[in-house]
Design a protein around this motif. Structure first.
Motif, PDB file in Angstrom:
ATOM      1  N   LYS A 257     -16.445  20.262 -29.157  1.00  0.00           N
ATOM      2  CA  LYS A 257     -17.655  19.442 -29.097  1.00  0.00           C
ATOM      3  C   LYS A 257     -18.763  20.146 -28.331  1.00  0.00           C
ATOM      4  CE  LYS A 257     -19.262  15.061 -27.055  1.00  0.00           C
ATOM      5  NZ  LYS A 257     -18.810  13.824 -26.343  1.00  0.00           N
ATOM      6  N   TRP A 258     -18.417  20.794 -27.218  1.00  0.00           N
ATOM      7  CA  TRP A 258     -19.435  21.354 -26.337  1.00  0.00           C
ATOM      8  C   TRP A 258     -19.624  22.853 -26.490  1.00  0.00           C
ATOM      9  CZ3 TRP A 258     -22.588  17.983 -24.370  1.00  0.00           C
ATOM     10  CH2 TRP A 258     -22.142  16.674 -24.154  1.00  0.00           C
ATOM     11  N   MET A 259     -18.590  23.574 -26.931  1.00  0.00           N
ATOM     12  CA  MET A 259     -18.655  25.031 -26.986  1.00  0.00           C
ATOM     13  C   MET A 259     -18.725  25.568 -28.415  1.00  0.00           C
ATOM     14  SD  MET A 259     -15.796  25.860 -24.063  1.00  0.00           S
ATOM     15  CE  MET A 259     -16.186  27.607 -23.989  1.00  0.00           C
ATOM     16  N   GLY A 260     -18.332  24.737 -29.385  1.00  0.00           N
ATOM     17  CA  GLY A 260     -18.305  25.193 -30.759  1.00  0.00           C
ATOM     18  C   GLY A 260     -16.999  25.844 -31.155  1.00  0.00           C
ATOM     19  N   TYR A 261     -16.070  25.965 -30.236  1.00  0.00           N
ATOM     20  CA  TYR A 261     -14.745  26.531 -30.519  1.00  0.00           C
ATOM     21  C   TYR A 261     -13.784  26.008 -29.457  1.00  0.00           C
ATOM     22  CZ  TYR A 261     -15.909  29.770 -26.719  1.00  0.00           C
ATOM     23  OH  TYR A 261     -16.271  30.304 -25.515  1.00  0.00           O
ATOM     24  N   SER A 262     -12.489  26.217 -29.694  1.00  0.00           N
ATOM     25  CA  SER A 262     -11.491  25.785 -28.722  1.00  0.00           C
ATOM     26  C   SER A 262     -10.719  26.991 -28.197  1.00  0.00           C
ATOM     27  CB  SER A 262     -10.515  24.779 -29.338  1.00  0.00           C
ATOM     28  OG  SER A 262      -9.751  25.389 -30.351  1.00  0.00           O
ATOM     29  N   MET A 263     -10.106  26.828 -27.033  1.00  0.00           N
ATOM     30  CA  MET A 263      -9.312  27.888 -26.421  1.00  0.00           C
ATOM     31  C   MET A 263      -8.113  27.266 -25.709  1.00  0.00           C
ATOM     32  SD  MET A 263     -11.532  28.670 -22.981  1.00  0.00           S
ATOM     33  CE  MET A 263     -12.536  29.839 -23.799  1.00  0.00           C
ATOM     34  N   MET A 264      -6.950  27.823 -25.952  1.00  0.00           N
ATOM     35  CA  MET A 264      -5.741  27.344 -25.289  1.00  0.00           C
ATOM     36  C   MET A 264      -4.981  28.485 -24.616  1.00  0.00           C
ATOM     37  SD  MET A 264      -5.669  24.095 -25.635  1.00  0.00           S
ATOM     38  CE  MET A 264      -7.313  23.561 -26.127  1.00  0.00           C
ATOM     39  N   ASP A 265      -5.549  29.676 -24.650  1.00  0.00           N
ATOM     40  CA  ASP A 265      -4.871  30.851 -24.089  1.00  0.00           C
ATOM     41  C   ASP A 265      -5.254  31.003 -22.624  1.00  0.00           C
ATOM     42  OD1 ASP A 265      -3.449  33.169 -23.773  1.00  0.00           O
ATOM     43  OD2 ASP A 265      -4.955  34.455 -24.725  1.00  0.00           O
ATOM     44  N   PHE A 266      -4.583  30.260 -21.753  1.00  0.00           N
ATOM     45  CA  PHE A 266      -4.868  30.292 -20.324  1.00  0.00           C
ATOM     46  C   PHE A 266      -3.768  31.046 -19.581  1.00  0.00           C
ATOM     47  CE2 PHE A 266      -6.750  26.167 -21.690  1.00  0.00           C
ATOM     48  CZ  PHE A 266      -8.075  26.501 -21.475  1.00  0.00           C
ATOM     49  N   PRO A 267      -4.101  31.693 -18.478  1.00  0.00           N
ATOM     50  CA  PRO A 267      -3.057  32.355 -17.678  1.00  0.00           C
ATOM     51  C   PRO A 267      -2.110  31.328 -17.067  1.00  0.00           C
ATOM     52  CG  PRO A 267      -5.151  32.349 -16.500  1.00  0.00           C
ATOM     53  CD  PRO A 267      -5.441  31.839 -17.868  1.00  0.00           C
ATOM     54  N   THR A 268      -0.854  31.716 -16.920  1.00  0.00           N
ATOM     55  CA  THR A 268       0.133  30.843 -16.282  1.00  0.00           C
ATOM     56  C   THR A 268       0.095  30.955 -14.765  1.00  0.00           C
ATOM     57  OG1 THR A 268       1.831  32.554 -16.536  1.00  0.00           O
ATOM     58  CG2 THR A 268       1.656  30.899 -18.279  1.00  0.00           C
ATOM     59  N   SER A 269      -0.608  31.966 -14.263  1.00  0.00           N
ATOM     60  CA  SER A 269      -0.801  32.104 -12.817  1.00  0.00           C
ATOM     61  C   SER A 269      -2.038  32.952 -12.573  1.00  0.00           C
ATOM     62  CB  SER A 269       0.419  32.761 -12.156  1.00  0.00           C
ATOM     63  OG  SER A 269       0.599  34.085 -12.639  1.00  0.00           O
ATOM     64  N   LEU A 270      -2.640  32.772 -11.393  1.00  0.00           N
ATOM     65  CA  LEU A 270      -3.778  33.573 -10.952  1.00  0.00           C
ATOM     66  C   LEU A 270      -3.519  33.984  -9.506  1.00  0.00           C
ATOM     67  CD1 LEU A 270      -6.734  31.445 -12.391  1.00  0.00           C
ATOM     68  CD2 LEU A 270      -6.070  33.727 -13.156  1.00  0.00           C
ATOM     69  N   PRO A 271      -3.793  35.228  -9.140  1.00  0.00           N
ATOM     70  CA  PRO A 271      -3.494  35.675  -7.778  1.00  0.00           C
ATOM     71  C   PRO A 271      -4.172  34.835  -6.719  1.00  0.00           C
ATOM     72  CG  PRO A 271      -4.019  37.557  -9.209  1.00  0.00           C
ATOM     73  CD  PRO A 271      -4.342  36.306  -9.990  1.00  0.00           C
ATOM     74  N   GLY A 272      -3.395  34.344  -5.775  1.00  0.00           N
ATOM     75  CA  GLY A 272      -3.950  33.585  -4.656  1.00  0.00           C
ATOM     76  C   GLY A 272      -4.369  32.179  -4.985  1.00  0.00           C
ATOM     77  N   ILE A 273      -4.020  31.686  -6.196  1.00  0.00           N
ATOM     78  CA  ILE A 273      -4.473  30.353  -6.615  1.00  0.00           C
ATOM     79  C   ILE A 273      -3.285  29.572  -7.171  1.00  0.00           C
ATOM     80  CG2 ILE A 273      -6.131  29.046  -7.990  1.00  0.00           C
ATOM     81  CD1 ILE A 273      -7.745  31.681  -8.227  1.00  0.00           C
TER      82      ILE A 273
END
Length: 278
Positions: A257-273
């Motif tokens: 709706k807002w970006m014109g595309y979708s994304m589901m490929d997110f990292p399973t972890s981020l350093p220090g977060i």
């Protein structure tokens, strides 16, 4: 959906509407568990007040709108309560959460290790990028070129951090209260370039079509929802909510709706977060 603001200045009619029709402060709320939120029938959600399409007030309806508003509404529905939105500037997002003015943040909260010392992040639900934006006629090919221009950034934002780090010594950097004010500074000629995000070129071109472009790209970021540090129950509820809307397609609909595309490929972890409260 109720909508309140703590402080807002901006370019858009929505920001004017905020100033004229919203009564601006609410009494501090206590940190709440999901059970307590359900008992009171309302979740207080901090979002940005004048940063379309992330979070803003719709001038036609007077209601919260944008990516983060839709996320907040969906989270309230998941809990079975009403959503009350509190509009925030960049610099007062974390204080609003840590002081108990809001229960959670869906507020364009880029996931950064320093912030993770003050708030508890959920898993990511959307990605963003930090760029330097300027008119197409402005010659900026390297970080060194930034010194030739006055650059605007929203105060205490990731743009502020990245531009300050990348710009040569002596570069004039002007800091504004929020994204809307930074964009207005670009349009009015107060600055010659701005630290932006994935939507800045579109927002600027809406005012001056086919004029602006991304010059430099600094950081790929992920945004998460935030709850008070160490709050295991609310963090678990946010993670369960995001997992559910990823699986059932609702997150893809919000993104598209807002970006014109979708994304589901997110990292399973981020350093220090950490995504899960300890």
């Amino acid at each position: 959906m109720k909508f309140t603001t703590l402080k807002s200045r901006g370019l858009f009619a929505a920001a004017t509407l905020l100033a004229s029709t919203s009564l601006l402060f609410t009494a501090p709320a206590s940190a709440a568990t999901p059970a307590q939120i359900k008992a009171k029938g309302e979740v207080v959600i901090g979002i940005q007040a004048a940063n379309p399409p992330w979070g803003y007030v719709n001038a036609a309806t007077g209601q919260a709108d944008g990516v983060d508003a839709d996320m907040g509404k969906a989270f309230a529905k998941y809990l079975g309560v009403k959503a009350k939105f509190v509009g925030l500037e960049v610099a007062n997002r974390i204080p609003a959460l840590t002081s108990g003015r809001v229960d959670v943040l869906f507020a364009t909260m880029a996931m950064l290790p320093d912030r993770a010392k003050a708030v508890q992040y959920s898993q990511p639900y959307i990605a963003n990028s930090i760029t330097l934006v300027a008119p197409k006629t402005t010659v900026i090919k390297t970080d060194a070129d930034m010194k030739k221009y006055v650059i605007g950034v929203p105060r205490s934002s990731v743009q502020d951090i990245d531009i300050t780090k990348a710009a040569p010594a002596g570069t004039v950097i002007r800091r504004f209260d929020d994204d809307a004010a930074t964009i207005q500074a670009m349009l009015s000629g107060q600055v010659q370039a701005v630290g932006g995000n994935a939507f800045y070129v579109k927002r600027l071109d809406d005012a001056k079509p086919n004029t602006f472009e991304n010059k430099l790209t600094f950081t790929r970021l992920y945004n998460g929802a935030c709850s008070p540090l160490g709050d295991k129950e609310l963090n678990a509820a946010l993670n369960a909510f995001i997992s559910k809307i990823k699986a059932n397609g609702e997150l893809a609909k919000i993104q598209t709706k807002w970006m014109g595309y979708s994304m589901m490929d997110f990292p399973t972890s981020l350093p220090g977060i950490p995504f899960v409260a300890k």
